[in-house]
Enzyme design. Sequence first.
Site, PDB file in Angstrom:
ATOM      1  N   VAL A   1      24.493  47.527  37.989  1.00 25.16           N
ATOM      2  CA  VAL A   1      24.682  46.089  37.824  1.00 25.16           C
ATOM      3  C   VAL A   1      26.162  45.775  37.722  1.00 25.16           C
ATOM      4  CG1 VAL A   1      24.263  46.344  35.331  1.00 25.16           C
ATOM      5  CG2 VAL A   1      24.142  44.082  36.372  1.00 25.16           C
ATOM      6  N   SER A   2      26.617  44.799  38.495  1.00 32.58           N
ATOM      7  CA  SER A   2      28.001  44.326  38.476  1.00 32.58           C
ATOM      8  C   SER A   2      28.972  45.478  38.751  1.00 32.58           C
ATOM      9  CB  SER A   2      28.282  43.637  37.136  1.00 32.58           C
ATOM     10  OG  SER A   2      29.502  42.927  37.174  1.00 32.58           O
ATOM     11  N   TRP A   3      29.886  45.778  37.835  1.00 28.53           N
ATOM     12  CA  TRP A   3      30.815  46.909  38.010  1.00 28.53           C
ATOM     13  C   TRP A   3      30.046  48.205  38.230  1.00 28.53           C
ATOM     14  CZ3 TRP A   3      31.705  51.517  35.522  1.00 28.53           C
ATOM     15  CH2 TRP A   3      32.942  52.147  35.728  1.00 28.53           C
TER      16      TRP A   3
END
Length: 262
Positions: A96-98
Amino acid sequence: MQIGLHDVAGQLLRVGVRRGDAARPPLLLFNGIGASIELLEPFLDALDGQGAIAFDVPGVGGSPAPTLPYRPSTLARLSARLLDQLGHQQVDVLGVSWGGALAQQFAFQHGQRCRRLVLAATSPGHLMVPGRLTVLLKLATPRRYKDADYMKRIAGDIYGGALRGAPELVREHLRHVHWSSDYGYYLQLLAGVGWTSLPWLRLLAQPTLVMSGTDDPIVPVANGRILASLIPDARLVTVDDGHLFLITSARACAATIAEFLG
């Protein structure tokens, strides 16, 4: 989830393991920047019966900071060694995300160990469609994780979706954040500098689920379309929510991901 410290190739990692159906590979989770294991608790609670493995990256949460900076390839190798210790040859992977960059790197670097791949609120890295400049400037420092009042003021603007005008959800989000150090945060930022998956996305062989929030000020949905178009066996699902949809729309997202993992 049972949480403990593991020495992996000389690096201490705070690792969480949740037992699940032994007939299925566990889900290895890679979290967002500055986020510890606990942030994903609402999502894991909704993902009933699925075994899971998550860890605080070095310098975040309860994992001590490393002596030297690292790259996504370093953490992918460290993750593989952790799986060796835990006795898992193959896993499903969610980033998720980074952590989505790390998930892509793991799927590329250790392709035989990644059965299925879920990329949530993430991008192909340095060469991405950027979010709003005012939002990215707020993400350049860890202030939001250390100042609860500041987080409440800006959460709706930077995360979008359900967090717009919903301070009670912001408080719920803060409950799952355990701040560690500024140094660890900046190491994560540094790790992403210059990294991109665009040259090798077409080489990813895993069935891939790409999920993007329709109101994500950090990672616009265009990035999800790029990932889904370049990964051969990928499909895109949009979520009517913001950057933290795995948490704020946990039940619906968990149902979608559980169906994909099969």
